[in-house]
Design a protein around this motif. Structure first.
Motif, PDB file in Angstrom:
ATOM      1  N   GLU A  43      -3.655  -6.882   4.286  1.00 39.60           N
ATOM      2  CA  GLU A  43      -2.637  -6.233   4.760  1.00 39.60           C
ATOM      3  C   GLU A  43      -2.382  -4.818   4.142  1.00 39.60           C
ATOM      4  OE1 GLU A  43       2.240  -6.360   4.915  1.00 39.60           O
ATOM      5  OE2 GLU A  43       1.011  -8.035   3.949  1.00 39.60           O
ATOM      6  N   GLU A  44      -2.930  -4.626   3.028  1.00 42.42           N
ATOM      7  CA  GLU A  44      -3.052  -3.353   2.362  1.00 42.42           C
ATOM      8  C   GLU A  44      -4.074  -2.463   3.318  1.00 42.42           C
ATOM      9  OE1 GLU A  44      -3.987  -3.955  -1.648  1.00 42.42           O
ATOM     10  OE2 GLU A  44      -1.944  -4.937  -2.297  1.00 42.42           O
ATOM     11  N   ARG A  45      -5.167  -2.973   3.248  1.00 39.16           N
ATOM     12  CA  ARG A  45      -6.256  -2.005   4.206  1.00 39.16           C
ATOM     13  C   ARG A  45      -5.917  -1.843   5.527  1.00 39.16           C
ATOM     14  NH1 ARG A  45      -9.761   0.162   0.950  1.00 39.16           N
ATOM     15  NH2 ARG A  45     -11.075   0.443   2.952  1.00 39.16           N
ATOM     16  N   GLN A  46      -4.959  -2.852   6.124  1.00 41.07           N
ATOM     17  CA  GLN A  46      -4.672  -2.882   7.520  1.00 41.07           C
ATOM     18  C   GLN A  46      -3.607  -1.409   7.512  1.00 41.07           C
ATOM     19  OE1 GLN A  46      -3.253  -6.643   8.120  1.00 41.07           O
ATOM     20  NE2 GLN A  46      -5.145  -7.294   9.194  1.00 41.07           N
ATOM     21  N   ARG A  47      -2.509  -1.568   6.527  1.00 40.53           N
ATOM     22  CA  ARG A  47      -1.700  -0.403   6.527  1.00 40.53           C
ATOM     23  C   ARG A  47      -2.412   0.825   6.249  1.00 40.53           C
ATOM     24  NH1 ARG A  47       3.240  -1.876   7.199  1.00 40.53           N
ATOM     25  NH2 ARG A  47       3.909  -4.203   7.090  1.00 40.53           N
ATOM     26  N   SER A  48      -3.416   0.873   5.254  1.00 42.90           N
ATOM     27  CA  SER A  48      -3.957   1.976   4.969  1.00 42.90           C
ATOM     28  C   SER A  48      -4.771   2.388   6.174  1.00 42.90           C
ATOM     29  CB  SER A  48      -4.966   1.826   3.933  1.00 42.90           C
ATOM     30  OG  SER A  48      -5.935   3.114   3.265  1.00 42.90           O
ATOM     31  N   ALA A  49      -5.372   1.676   7.118  1.00 45.99           N
ATOM     32  CA  ALA A  49      -6.011   2.157   8.263  1.00 45.99           C
ATOM     33  C   ALA A  49      -5.251   2.796   9.173  1.00 45.99           C
ATOM     34  CB  ALA A  49      -6.962   1.004   8.737  1.00 45.99           C
ATOM     35  N   PRO A  98      -1.800 -13.761   5.281  1.00 40.32           N
ATOM     36  CA  PRO A  98      -1.012 -13.980   6.410  1.00 40.32           C
ATOM     37  C   PRO A  98      -1.369 -13.119   7.612  1.00 40.32           C
ATOM     38  CG  PRO A  98       0.171 -12.604   4.407  1.00 40.32           C
ATOM     39  CD  PRO A  98      -1.432 -13.163   4.006  1.00 40.32           C
ATOM     40  N   THR A  99      -1.923 -11.979   7.457  1.00 35.54           N
ATOM     41  CA  THR A  99      -2.156 -10.974   8.535  1.00 35.54           C
ATOM     42  C   THR A  99      -3.451 -11.356   9.077  1.00 35.54           C
ATOM     43  OG1 THR A  99      -2.936  -9.368   7.254  1.00 35.54           O
ATOM     44  CG2 THR A  99      -0.351  -9.364   7.935  1.00 35.54           C
TER      45      THR A  99
END
Length: 415
Positions: A43-49, A98-99
């Protein structure tokens, strides 16, 4: 696989492929240390992207009062083949996040214990497709053989770094990701050793080029589009109509002038005038027939080259992509069309496997063709009804061949 969401206007919401690079030599924003991964990492990587795309000015997603919904359901993980199974815990965390949506793994290099390719047990249990690049330089290989005498060399890409980078870039297009993952899913052991044809870059589409999702109805589009309105070449419809109008005016002027001169010199006779008028009528009939002929369309060259291999001498001739003033060289057209019609047995494929790894490969193979959506009108006929991943990002035209590993050579290990 869950169907993508839709925007309020009925168009699909924007989807992206998230890239995570576990390779020891990886650098840049996609590099991640496997030991640092936990169930929050994805999730952290997805939000960063998402933040990176926003700062770069990328538009997309379902927007309501400034909010956007971006679909990061596709995850591409690149890893070293020798360390693939050692990173089992990192893969377990990603798969249980979860994502998490769907994963495709691309592993590069020789396996730790050839002829076996060890994969994390969690990856095997989740039935994740694995694409294997055993040797970025590769060899020439005939499908089904266990040996070869044909090695591959390149002054521009001596160690195959560019080859791997281009392959990874192509897999970040959602259409290419889906097609490749689906093709590998159908192979034994859900693992495919990749081979490539020499790819070619397609010119970037002009801002007026119709794209998937545009309001224009492709079904109503003319099969033979005119050239750009400002095209001065004789093949343009506007140029042809102008020439016909000029010739028509000249014909009328000649008929009128001839009659006037005949009257002035007192040589007027019924036969003379009748012959003159008949000649004018014949000229008018020819012009009328020419006006009904279809325009000469230089944007539709013969795409399939006469030779069995790729074109080797770029020509200076250019055509124009349908509906766009973007120039496309004859070499690019012929090269791209050749790839769209290539078969799995084509010996121009460079198998990205070392000679000693060939014994690991099975005899079956599948092809994945891809090209920018802006090239579809020109290249679709050359594909001979084969499925092509028409990508909405990137500018590469290519084909990859996926060969399975022999039964029993893919070993689940670790968590």
């Amino acid at each position: 696989m869950t169907a993508p969401g839709t925007r309020p206007d009925g168009r699909p919401e924007t989807a992206f492929v998230l890239l995570i690079d576990f390779r020891a030599a990886a650098s840049g924003p996609d590099a991640v240390g496997p030991a640092s991964v936990d169930e929050q990492t994805l999730e952290e990587r997805q939000r960063s992207a998402s933040a990176a795309r926003t700062s770069a000015g990328t538009q997309g997603g379902t927007s309501i009062s400034g909010w956007r919904i971006l679909n990061f359901g596709r995850l591409l993980v690149v890893d070293d083949a020798a360390d693939f199974a050692e990173h089992a815990e990192a893969y377990r965390c990603l798969l249980q996040a979860p994502t998490f949506g769907r994963m495709l793994c691309a592993v590069v290099g020789a396996p730790a214990e050839p002829p076996y390719l060890d994969v994390p047990k969690s990856v095997d249990t989740a039935r994740v497709p694995v694409l294997w690049v055993g040797d970025p330089c590769g060899v020439g290989w005939r499908v089904g053989w266990s040996t070869t005498t044909r090695l591959a060399f390149s002054d521009a890409d001596p160690d195959g770094t560019k080859t791997v980078a281009n392959l990874i870039e192509s897999l970040t297009a959602i259409e290419m990701f889906d097609q490749t993952a689906g093709a590998i899913d159908g192979l034994p052991e859900r693992t495919g050793a990749v081979a490539v044809l020499p790819w070619v870059g397609w010119p970037h589409a002009d801002e007026h080029e119709p794209q998937p999702g545009d309001e224009q109805d492709d079904a109503q589009a003319e099969p033979h589009d005119d050239l750009a309105p400002d095209d001065p070449r004789p093949g343009g419809t506007r140029m042809r109509r102008w020439a016909i109008a000029v010739l028509l005016s000249l014909t009328c002027a000649v008929v009128t002038l001839t009659v006037v001169l005949a009257v002035e010199v007192s040589r007027l006779s019924v036969g003379y005038v009748a012959a003159d008028i008949a000649g004018g009528v014949l000229m008018l009939a020819l012009l009328a027939n020419a006006s009904r002929m279809p325009p000469i369309n230089h944007a539709r060259p013969v795409l399939v080259p006469a030779v069995s291999g790729p074109p080797t001498q770029p020509e200076q001739l250019t055509a124009r992509a349908s509906g766009s003033p973007t120039p496309v060289s004859r070499y690019v057209l012929d090269h791209a069309a050749w790839m769209m019609g290539a078969t799995a047995a084509d010996e121009s494929f460079r198998q990205l496997t070392s000679p000693e790894q060939l014994v690991m490969l099975g005899a079956e193979s599948v092809l994945v063709r891809f090209a920018p959506a802006s090239a579809r009108r020109l290249l679709d006929p050359a594909a001979d009804r084969d499925y092509v991943a028409w990508t909405t990002s990137g500018d590469q035209v290519g084909v990859i061949r996926l060969a399975p590993l022999k039964t029993g050579l893919v070993r689940p290990r670790g968590a």
